[in-house]
Design a protein around this motif. Structure first.
Motif, short mmCIF file in Angstrom:
data_model
loop_
_atom_site.label_atom_id
_atom_site.label_comp_id
_atom_site.label_asym_id
_atom_site.label_seq_id
_atom_site.Cartn_x
_atom_site.Cartn_y
_atom_site.Cartn_z
N LEU A 1 -2.09 78.51 85.75
CA LEU A 1 -1.12 79.34 84.89
C LEU A 1 -1.60 79.73 83.68
O LEU A 1 -0.73 80.34 83.02
CB LEU A 1 0.06 78.49 85.33
CG LEU A 1 0.74 78.25 86.65
CD1 LEU A 1 1.91 77.28 86.63
CD2 LEU A 1 0.87 79.59 87.24
N GLY A 2 -2.54 79.06 82.93
CA GLY A 2 -2.73 79.46 81.73
C GLY A 2 -1.83 78.58 80.35
O GLY A 2 -1.97 79.32 79.39
N PHE A 3 -1.69 77.53 80.53
CA PHE A 3 -0.85 76.83 79.51
C PHE A 3 -1.98 75.62 79.03
O PHE A 3 -2.61 75.25 79.94
CB PHE A 3 0.53 76.29 79.92
CG PHE A 3 0.58 75.49 81.16
CD1 PHE A 3 0.32 74.06 80.81
CD2 PHE A 3 1.14 75.89 82.22
CE1 PHE A 3 0.63 73.30 82.12
CE2 PHE A 3 1.19 75.14 83.52
CZ PHE A 3 1.07 73.82 83.07
N PRO A 4 -1.76 75.18 78.08
CA PRO A 4 -2.67 74.04 77.66
C PRO A 4 -2.38 72.73 78.43
O PRO A 4 -1.27 72.58 78.73
CB PRO A 4 -2.52 73.90 76.04
CG PRO A 4 -1.14 74.63 75.75
CD PRO A 4 -1.01 75.77 76.99
N HIS A 5 -3.35 72.17 78.53
CA HIS A 5 -3.36 70.71 79.02
C HIS A 5 -4.07 69.63 78.14
O HIS A 5 -5.61 69.72 77.97
CB HIS A 5 -3.76 70.67 80.51
CG HIS A 5 -3.88 69.42 80.92
ND1 HIS A 5 -5.06 68.60 81.42
CD2 HIS A 5 -2.85 68.76 81.74
CE1 HIS A 5 -4.67 67.59 82.03
NE2 HIS A 5 -3.41 67.49 82.20
N ILE A 6 -3.52 68.52 77.85
CA ILE A 6 -4.45 67.52 77.16
C ILE A 6 -4.40 66.02 78.03
O ILE A 6 -3.50 66.11 78.79
CB ILE A 6 -3.91 67.29 75.83
CG1 ILE A 6 -2.31 66.93 75.77
CG2 ILE A 6 -3.85 68.65 75.08
CD1 ILE A 6 -1.96 66.72 74.30
N ILE A 7 -5.31 65.47 77.65
CA ILE A 7 -5.18 63.72 78.41
C ILE A 7 -5.54 63.19 77.18
O ILE A 7 -5.96 63.51 76.18
CB ILE A 7 -6.70 64.09 78.96
CG1 ILE A 7 -6.60 65.00 80.33
CG2 ILE A 7 -6.68 62.18 79.56
CD1 ILE A 7 -8.28 64.91 80.88
N VAL A 8 -4.53 61.93 77.19
CA VAL A 8 -4.27 60.86 76.06
C VAL A 8 -4.80 59.60 76.69
O VAL A 8 -4.11 59.35 77.83
CB VAL A 8 -3.09 61.02 75.27
CG1 VAL A 8 -3.06 62.44 74.49
CG2 VAL A 8 -1.89 60.89 76.46
N ASP A 9 -5.47 58.92 75.74
CA ASP A 9 -5.84 57.57 76.39
C ASP A 9 -4.96 56.67 75.76
O ASP A 9 -5.01 56.15 74.78
CB ASP A 9 -7.32 57.36 76.09
CG ASP A 9 -7.73 55.85 76.60
OD1 ASP A 9 -7.01 55.00 76.93
OD2 ASP A 9 -9.10 55.65 76.63
N ILE A 10 -4.10 55.89 76.47
CA ILE A 10 -3.11 55.04 76.02
C ILE A 10 -3.06 53.65 76.49
O ILE A 10 -2.18 52.75 77.09
CB ILE A 10 -1.58 55.41 76.13
CG1 ILE A 10 -1.20 55.93 77.62
CG2 ILE A 10 -1.56 56.84 75.46
CD1 ILE A 10 0.32 56.09 77.73
N ARG A 11 -4.49 53.23 76.82
CA ARG A 11 -4.66 52.14 77.75
C ARG A 11 -4.21 50.89 76.80
O ARG A 11 -3.94 49.77 77.49
CB ARG A 11 -6.09 52.06 78.14
CG ARG A 11 -6.34 52.83 79.59
CD ARG A 11 -7.69 52.75 79.87
NE ARG A 11 -8.65 53.22 78.79
CZ ARG A 11 -9.88 53.68 79.15
NH1 ARG A 11 -10.46 53.28 80.05
NH2 ARG A 11 -10.84 54.57 78.29
N GLU A 12 -4.46 51.18 75.32
CA GLU A 12 -4.25 49.90 74.66
C GLU A 12 -2.73 49.79 74.68
O GLU A 12 -2.19 48.78 74.53
CB GLU A 12 -4.55 50.19 73.25
CG GLU A 12 -4.47 49.28 72.23
CD GLU A 12 -5.04 49.53 70.76
OE1 GLU A 12 -4.59 48.60 70.04
OE2 GLU A 12 -5.89 50.39 70.86
N GLU A 13 -1.82 51.09 74.46
CA GLU A 13 -0.41 50.74 74.52
C GLU A 13 0.25 50.16 75.77
O GLU A 13 0.92 49.42 75.72
CB GLU A 13 0.27 52.38 74.11
CG GLU A 13 -0.07 52.51 72.93
CD GLU A 13 0.26 54.15 72.66
OE1 GLU A 13 -0.76 55.11 72.96
OE2 GLU A 13 1.38 54.64 72.70
N PHE A 14 -0.67 50.68 76.88
CA PHE A 14 -0.06 50.38 78.10
C PHE A 14 -0.41 48.90 78.13
O PHE A 14 0.46 48.14 78.95
CB PHE A 14 -0.86 50.87 79.24
CG PHE A 14 -0.25 50.82 80.84
CD1 PHE A 14 0.85 51.39 81.05
CD2 PHE A 14 -1.04 50.09 81.44
CE1 PHE A 14 1.15 51.51 82.29
CE2 PHE A 14 -0.49 49.82 82.64
CZ PHE A 14 0.65 50.40 83.26
N GLY A 15 -1.50 48.31 77.91
CA GLY A 15 -1.78 46.98 77.98
C GLY A 15 -0.96 46.25 77.17
O GLY A 15 -0.57 45.04 77.82
N SER A 16 -0.55 46.51 75.82
CA SER A 16 0.20 45.63 75.04
C SER A 16 1.54 45.69 75.66
O SER A 16 2.29 44.58 75.76
CB SER A 16 0.47 46.38 73.64
OG SER A 16 -0.96 46.31 72.95
#
Length: 370
Positions: A69-84
């Motif tokens: 569709l032509g819109f931006p997509h990003i990936i964020v690593d939140i494993r530390e937040e998720f673990g906490s």
């Protein structure tokens, strides 16, 4: 920039969040897709292949929609937040003799709090998810209500979302049915999404073996708790169990004990490593105490009584109950009793279709215990 604004859409790679992103894009919003890496299952020592929102396949599925569709997509690593927030809470609750609800905790501390932080950094006006629920402004309050598809309604899982987060939340699927979502995806050629199986396991336990997860995550736990007593309501010892963290209120299967009649776990006593068993009738409770409240519709109920429909688990149909807030604690009185009230689970209070608020179950009681 779009006149409708810029919206950050949480995309898990599944059909619901993908369709939510497509709908908002077609409605004229400036969409930014975001996929959160919350957990690496390999780190838990499990044997089943990683699945669900954390898997590489799911991340790629979300990205492919954005690219098409032509819109931006990003990936964020939140494993530390998720673990906490989520993993540590999950372990500590079982060790305390309670049964946690990680999905609700994830919605509160991860899918909204963490998303809102990213939305601010990305100059997004709104954030959106593929949950089947509604949000509206009523006076100065933002209120969550049930989605129209009763079989998919997810309002129960959103009671903990803050007013600040709700004020910027869009839930595109709340007024739609799952059938319509599938038709919408099919019409646009997203057949892979339609045929994709849905996961109902806890995302960090894809093999659905929470006992194995605890044993791997807490070294020495199995040896420390094994050999406790199964007891009846009157204290009679009827057998020995594998350890109190490995049982939940209402459990019947896997007890490996024969008394000549069906028995259920009615209470978990961490201090003595005892698991209390009883009949289905003995599993019934007349009320409960709930703490760590978040009251979205009525922020001040202290000293007031209110008639509600109260749910004690996600797939619960709800039970008529009178609630009364006393300080930081909600006293909940069921009109006809409820089975398997489980400390550690979320209790959510409804007024017709609206979520009044919710909290975490501390304990349950019978009338003679008052």
């Amino acid at each position: 920039m779009s006149k409708k604004g810029r919206v950050l859409v949480a995309m898990s790679g599944g059909i619901d969040s993908s369709v939510a992103a497509v709908m908002l894009y077609e409605q004229g919003y400036e969409v930014v897709g975001i996929t959160m890496k919350t957990w690496s299952y390999a780190s838990s020592g499990g044997k089943k292949k990683e699945t669900g929102c954390c898997s590489l396949d799911s991340i790629n599925d979300a990205r492919n929609i954005a690219v098409e569709l032509g819109f931006p997509h990003i990936i964020v690593d939140i494993r530390e937040e998720f673990g906490s927030h989520v993993i540590n809470h999950f372990k500590s609750e079982y060790l305390a003799g309670r049964t946690p609800n990680p999905c609700v905790l994830c919605n509160t501390h991860i899918k909204w709090d963490a998303l809102l932080q990213r939305a601010n950094k990305l100059n997004c006006d709104y954030l959106a998810t593929g949950h089947y629920a509604k949000v509206r402004q009523e006076g100065e309050r933002y209120v969550i209500s049930k989605g129209v598809d009763a079989n998919k309604d997810q309002s129960y899982a959103l009671w903990g979302v803050s007013q600040e987060s709700l004020s910027r939340t869009i839930l595109p699927l709340g007024g739609l049915t799952k059938k319509y979502i599938r038709e919408f995806a099919t019409e646009r050629g997203f057949t892979d999404l339609v045929n994709k199986s849905e996961s109902y396991e806890i995302c960090f336990i894809p093999d659905n073996d929470y006992r194995g997860f605890l044993k791997r995550q807490v070294p020495g736990l199995e040896e420390a708790v094994k050999g406790g007593d199964f007891v009846l309501e009157d204290g009679t010892v009827v057998g020995h169990h594998e350890g109190y963290p490995f049982y939940t209120i209402g459990q019947r299967k896997g007890l490996n004990i024969a008394l000549g009649y069906p028995v259920y776990v009615t209470e978990i006593q961490k201090e003595t490593n005892r698991v209390v068993l009883g009949t289905f009738d003995e599993l019934c409770r007349d009320g409960m105490y709930v703490h760590k409240l978040n009251l979205s519709k009525y922020p001040d109920l202290n000293g007031k009584k209110l008639d509600t429909i109260t749910k004690i688990r996600y797939n619960d149909q709800g039970t008529p109950a009178v609630i009364e807030q006393v300080g930081d604690l909600m006293h909940v009185f069921f009109g006809s009793g409820v089975h398997a009230v489980t400390p550690g689970q979320a209790a959510v209070f409804y007024e017709e279709e609206d979520v009044i608020g919710g909290g975490w179950i501390v304990s349950a009681f019978k009338r003679q215990q008052l």
